[in-house]
Design an enzyme around this catalytic site. Structure first.
Site, short mmCIF file in Angstrom:
data_model
loop_
_atom_site.label_atom_id
_atom_site.label_comp_id
_atom_site.label_asym_id
_atom_site.label_seq_id
_atom_site.Cartn_x
_atom_site.Cartn_y
_atom_site.Cartn_z
N LYS A 14 0.84 -1.22 0.00
CA LYS A 14 0.00 0.00 0.00
C LYS A 14 0.87 1.26 0.00
CE LYS A 14 -2.34 -0.96 3.81
NZ LYS A 14 -1.79 -2.25 4.24
N ARG A 89 -9.78 0.58 8.91
CA ARG A 89 -9.33 -0.77 9.25
C ARG A 89 -10.39 -1.55 10.02
NH1 ARG A 89 -3.43 0.30 9.08
NH2 ARG A 89 -2.24 -1.57 9.50
N ARG A 128 11.59 -5.74 5.02
CA ARG A 128 11.44 -4.31 5.32
C ARG A 128 11.98 -4.00 6.73
NH1 ARG A 128 5.41 -2.03 5.15
NH2 ARG A 128 5.25 -3.15 7.11
N ARG A 134 11.20 -0.46 12.32
CA ARG A 134 9.89 -0.62 12.97
C ARG A 134 9.88 -1.87 13.85
NH1 ARG A 134 5.06 0.18 8.65
NH2 ARG A 134 4.01 -1.00 10.30
N ARG A 146 -0.38 -9.27 13.41
CA ARG A 146 -0.90 -8.21 12.53
C ARG A 146 -1.72 -8.79 11.39
NH1 ARG A 146 4.35 -5.29 10.97
NH2 ARG A 146 3.06 -3.91 9.74
P1 AMP Z 1 0.62 0.48 9.12
O1 AMP Z 1 1.76 1.40 8.93
O2 AMP Z 1 -0.59 0.86 8.31
O3 AMP Z 1 1.00 -0.97 8.94
O4 AMP Z 1 0.16 0.63 10.65
C1 AMP Z 1 1.03 0.31 11.72
C2 AMP Z 1 0.23 0.15 13.01
O5 AMP Z 1 -0.43 1.38 13.31
C3 AMP Z 1 -0.90 -0.88 12.96
O6 AMP Z 1 -0.42 -2.20 13.23
C4 AMP Z 1 -1.80 -0.36 14.08
O7 AMP Z 1 -1.28 -0.66 15.35
C5 AMP Z 1 -1.70 1.14 13.88
N1 AMP Z 1 -2.74 1.63 12.93
C6 AMP Z 1 -2.52 2.17 11.71
N2 AMP Z 1 -3.68 2.52 11.13
C7 AMP Z 1 -4.66 2.19 11.99
C8 AMP Z 1 -6.08 2.28 11.96
N3 AMP Z 1 -6.73 2.77 10.89
N4 AMP Z 1 -6.76 1.82 13.04
C9 AMP Z 1 -6.13 1.31 14.12
N5 AMP Z 1 -4.80 1.18 14.21
C10 AMP Z 1 -4.05 1.62 13.15
#
Ligand code: AMP
Length: 190
Positions: A14, A89, A128, A134, A146
């Protein structure tokens, strides 16, 4: 105005595809993961709260994510449209997004879902993790959490947009450019 939801499990590409879409269509990137990491880096209270969930691979509570998105939309002026990356999400987030867009005379043009098998997701995230720094990219157990959270809590969001006739899925495995071409074909049809 073009408002896209780019959808898919962690590691589906994404972020990579968002960058290319932004360059081509001049959209405003709205990645909730990036916004949370920004707060974390700046040491804000919101960042500290989000970290509790992120480090474990769990979702940050809906009301926190929704409020952050509402603030970002409200504070962005003269946008040609948004690309929502990692949001919504949950179904509650999708409903809240529809409501806040409607309030601003906007709507979602379409959702594009990137389909990638679990084994490839894990490979990509671990690769990554070697450079991203991260915490949630490093351990296989966290990555599994996740992906499971995605299946349990996030996948129903696809059905939400399907009911609205806005769900489109493409193969997220292959060359970045080829995947991008499939995306532009869809966008140009919106
Ligand atoms: P990402 O970078 O999109 O993989 O997000 C990393 C982490 O941020 C996720 O595993 C969640 O803990 C948190 N996170 C990101 N977007 C959301 C969302 N829309 N709702 C809840 N938690 C989120």
């Amino acid at each position: 105005m073009l408002n896209l939801v780019l959808f898919g499990p962690p590691g589906s590409g994404k972020g990579t595809q968002s960058e290319k879409i932004i360059d081509a269509y001049g959209l405003t990137h709205l990645s909730t993961g990036d916004l949370f990491r920004k707060h974390l880096g700046e040491g804000t209270a919101l960042g500290a709260l989000a970290k509790e969930y992120m480090d474990r691979g769990h979702l940050v509570p809906d009301e926190v994510s929704i409020q952050m998105v509402e603030h970002k939309i409200g504070s962005t002026k003269d946008s040609q449209g948004f690309i929502f990356d990692g949001f919504p999400r949950t179904t509650a987030q999708a409903e809240a997004l529809d409501a806040m867009l409607q309030k601003n005379g906007m709507h979602i043009s379409g959702m594009i879902a990137l389909d990638v098998p679990k084994v490839i997701l894990k490979e990509r995230i671990l690769a990554r993790g070697k450079t991203s720094g991260r915490v949630d990219d490093q351990e296989e157990a966290k990555i599994n959490t996740r992906i499971q959270v995605y299946l349990d809590e996030t996948l129903p969001v696809a059905a939400y947009y399907e009911k609205q006739g806005k769900f489109h899925q493409i193969n997220g495995v292959g060359k970045i450019e080829e995947i991008f071409n499939q995306i532009t074909e869809l966008i140009d049809g919106y």
